[in-house]
Scaffold this active site. Structure first.
Site, short mmCIF file in Angstrom:
data_model
loop_
_atom_site.label_atom_id
_atom_site.label_comp_id
_atom_site.label_asym_id
_atom_site.label_seq_id
_atom_site.Cartn_x
_atom_site.Cartn_y
_atom_site.Cartn_z
CG ASP A 1 -0.14 -0.22 2.52
OD1 ASP A 1 1.09 0.01 2.52
OD2 ASP A 1 -0.75 -0.62 3.53
CG HIS B 1 6.82 4.40 10.15
ND1 HIS B 1 6.47 3.20 10.71
CD2 HIS B 1 6.34 4.39 8.88
CE1 HIS B 1 5.81 2.48 9.82
NE2 HIS B 1 5.71 3.18 8.71
CG HIS C 1 11.04 5.73 9.55
ND1 HIS C 1 11.41 6.69 8.65
CD2 HIS C 1 10.32 4.83 8.86
CE1 HIS C 1 10.93 6.39 7.45
NE2 HIS C 1 10.27 5.26 7.54
CD GLU D 1 0.43 4.42 4.51
OE1 GLU D 1 -0.50 5.14 4.93
OE2 GLU D 1 1.63 4.68 4.73
CD GLU E 1 0.76 -6.65 3.31
OE1 GLU E 1 1.69 -7.33 3.77
OE2 GLU E 1 0.66 -5.43 3.52
NE ARG F 1 3.78 11.04 3.69
CZ ARG F 1 4.91 10.46 3.31
NH1 ARG F 1 5.18 9.23 3.68
NH2 ARG F 1 5.78 11.11 2.55
C1 UD1 Z 1 6.78 4.84 3.55
C2 UD1 Z 1 5.38 4.45 3.11
C3 UD1 Z 1 4.65 3.78 4.27
C4 UD1 Z 1 5.46 2.66 4.88
C5 UD1 Z 1 6.86 3.15 5.21
C6 UD1 Z 1 7.71 2.00 5.69
C7 UD1 Z 1 4.29 5.95 1.48
C8 UD1 Z 1 3.53 7.20 1.28
N1 UD1 Z 1 4.64 5.66 2.75
O1 UD1 Z 1 6.62 5.83 4.56
O2 UD1 Z 1 3.42 3.26 3.79
O3 UD1 Z 1 4.82 2.22 6.05
O4 UD1 Z 1 7.47 3.71 4.05
O5 UD1 Z 1 8.83 2.42 6.41
O6 UD1 Z 1 4.57 5.25 0.54
N2 UD1 Z 1 14.41 8.21 4.69
C9 UD1 Z 1 15.78 8.12 4.56
N3 UD1 Z 1 16.33 6.92 4.20
C10 UD1 Z 1 15.59 5.81 3.97
C11 UD1 Z 1 14.19 5.91 4.12
C12 UD1 Z 1 13.61 7.11 4.46
O7 UD1 Z 1 16.49 9.08 4.76
O8 UD1 Z 1 16.15 4.75 3.66
C13 UD1 Z 1 13.81 9.52 5.06
C14 UD1 Z 1 13.86 10.52 3.92
O9 UD1 Z 1 14.09 11.79 4.45
C15 UD1 Z 1 12.41 10.45 3.36
C16 UD1 Z 1 11.62 10.23 4.65
O10 UD1 Z 1 12.43 9.34 5.40
O11 UD1 Z 1 12.04 11.62 2.69
C17 UD1 Z 1 10.25 9.66 4.47
O12 UD1 Z 1 10.24 8.51 3.60
P1 UD1 Z 1 8.89 8.15 2.80
O13 UD1 Z 1 9.12 6.92 1.99
O14 UD1 Z 1 8.36 9.34 2.10
O15 UD1 Z 1 7.84 7.87 3.96
P2 UD1 Z 1 7.81 6.75 5.07
O16 UD1 Z 1 7.30 7.36 6.31
O17 UD1 Z 1 9.09 6.01 5.09
N1 UDP Z 2 12.12 -3.37 10.61
C1 UDP Z 2 13.50 -3.52 10.55
N2 UDP Z 2 14.28 -2.65 11.24
C2 UDP Z 2 13.78 -1.64 11.99
C3 UDP Z 2 12.37 -1.48 12.04
C4 UDP Z 2 11.57 -2.36 11.32
O1 UDP Z 2 14.01 -4.43 9.90
O2 UDP Z 2 14.57 -0.89 12.60
C5 UDP Z 2 11.26 -4.30 9.85
C6 UDP Z 2 10.16 -4.98 10.63
O3 UDP Z 2 10.60 -6.18 11.24
C7 UDP Z 2 9.10 -5.23 9.58
C8 UDP Z 2 9.27 -4.04 8.65
O4 UDP Z 2 10.57 -3.54 8.88
O5 UDP Z 2 9.38 -6.39 8.82
C9 UDP Z 2 8.22 -3.00 8.97
O6 UDP Z 2 8.56 -1.81 8.35
P1 UDP Z 2 7.91 -0.43 8.75
O7 UDP Z 2 7.45 -0.48 10.16
O8 UDP Z 2 8.88 0.62 8.36
O9 UDP Z 2 6.68 -0.32 7.74
P2 UDP Z 2 5.17 -0.85 7.74
O10 UDP Z 2 5.17 -2.31 7.97
O11 UDP Z 2 4.44 -0.08 8.79
O12 UDP Z 2 4.67 -0.48 6.38
#
Ligand code: UD1
Ligand code: UDP
Length: 383
Positions: free
Chosen positions: A99, A211, A244, A135, A121, A213
């Protein structure tokens, strides 16, 4: 075999990678399939961490991540980036997961390019389009586009049925349970130096992640305030919070919890460390989707830091409880689990409504069946 079907997996975030990894391994095993991996790069460090662990080599990487990215920039960057890849390659089917904005934009790009879409999923719903945001809408829209639907549970299939999506729906279990069966070990040695030095038998360790949004801002502040109160009240308990990488998460976490002696704020840990940390901790507090599926399988009580969930199966089983985002309620519910042995025991039974470790096999069999290359797999729960 000369006429192999081209199956392209597309993903971009940490959880998608963890849940697609076992499926990619299964696709690679089949002679009838040419497996192609395309990353959108919505995440960077957190994605690469997973690819390293599962030894996945991407064929393409759109590398779109930028600081401060919005759902619009992710969507448009993925859409235009995918168009170029799909034009040249013309896969027979694209598999997307879950999602995220990568999921929806990837599926839309495939639709525009005349490429079939399989949704892994599929069918999770809250039916509140603002929660989780974005999502819930991403998965509903992806469901409209998809040609094949891989629903983890019968309840997810029933959601699709309510939306008149009844063709090419397969109940497969969740691939996260496949991943979990490869990572958790009794004799596991942590890679992370801090985790390596933790004596899990010496205290109650509570794993915390947040984490989402819709939780950024006031709800996250309320969550962190609750943890601070709990930590001050229960000095023998230790909280571990792998933060995160989103600066909006880290800023609040550091401000409220940075100086609390029994709260450990750390970098995101790799998935092997995470699964083994979860299997050794006392309980989990989280707004994550994936953790809500993993922790029940490991017999760990979960308090969900949200007001709703698209994963009601473990709530029904009693392992997961919704704690919401209000400080007082979180404190009260967590305190009970920390200090009331009976309440803890009632919530700590291992349940596994999300899969049996064979989801990737079922999905791969279903793809072959769709292309006339095998029998229809039995649904999860039927065998
Ligand atoms: C995204 C997904 C969310 C999912 C989450 C898993 C969308 C809109 N959201 O949210 O559904 O639950 O991923 O973690 O698709 N960043 C880094 N390095 C990384 C990853 C993230 O620096 O490896 C930082 C960056 O500043 C980035 C911010 O995190 O802009 C947010 O990342 P983003 O993918 O937009 O949103 P998530 O909250 O991670
Ligand atoms: N996870 C990880 N390291 C972390 C936090 C989460 O490997 O520091 C794994 C966790 O076990 C799960 C997945 O990341 O498999 C969940 O990711 P996240 O919570 O970012 O996203 P969501 O599932 O809410 O979309």
């Amino acid at each position: 075999m000369t006429n192999r079907i081209k199956v392209m997996t597309v993903f971009g975030t940490r959880p998608e990678a963890i849940k697609m990894a076992p499926l990619i391994k299964e696709l690679e095993k089949r002679d009838e399939i040419e497996s192609i991996v395309c990353l959108t790069g919505q995440h960077r460090e957190m994605l690469m961490q997973v690819l390293d662990i599962f030894k996945i080599k991407p064929d393409y990487n759109l590398d779109i991540m930028r600081p401060g990215q919005t759902v619009s920039t992710i969507t448009t960057d993925v859409l235009s980036g995918m168009e170029k890849v799909l034009c040249g390659l013309k896969p027979d089917i694209m598999l997307v997961h879950g999602d995220t904005s990568t999921t929806f934009a990837g599926a839309l790009a495939a639709f525009y390019a005349g490429v079939r879409v399989g949704h892994v999923e599929a069918g999770l719903r809250t039916y509140d389009k603002l929660s989780p945001f974005p999502e819930e809408m991403n998965r509903q829209l992806t469901g409209r586009i998809a040609d094949m639907h891989f629903a983890p549970t019968p309840a997810n299939r029933d959601n699709l049925k309510r939306e008149n999506i009844t063709e090419n729906v397969f109940v497969t279990g969740n691939t996260v349970i496949d991943a979990l069966s490869t990572t958790v070990r009794d004799d596991y040695v942590f890679r992370d130096d801090i985790l390596k030095s933790v004596d899990f038998a010496a205290a109650k360790y509570i794993l915390l992640t947040a984490h989402r949004r819709e939780n950024l801002g006031a709800p996250l502040r309320q969550i962190c305030s609750a943890v601070k109160i709990l930590a001050d009240k229960n000095k023998d308990v230790r909280f571990i919070y792998p933060m995160h990488l989103n600066p909006k998460v880290r800023g609040v976490a550091r401000e409220i919890l940075g100086n609390v002696q029994n709260v450990l704020l750390c970098e995101p840990v790799d998935v092997c460390d995470m699964h083994n940390l979860m299997s050794r901790c006392y309980m989990v507090m989280t707004d994550s989707g994936g953790l809500q599926e993993e922790a029940p399988a490991l017999g760990k009580p979960v308090l969900v830091l949200r007001t709703e969930t698209e994963r009601p199966e473990a709530v029904r089983a009693g392992t997961v409880k919704l704690a919401g985002v209000e400080t007082d309620t979180i404190v009260e519910m967590a305190d009970r689990l920390i200090n009331d042995k009976a309440a803890y025991a009632a919530q700590a039974a291992a349940v596994n409504p999300y899969g049996d470790g064979r989801a990737s096999r079922r999905i791969t069999d279903a793809v072959l069946y769709y292309f006339g290359l095998g029998d229809r797999p039995r649904d999860f729960g039927e065998n």
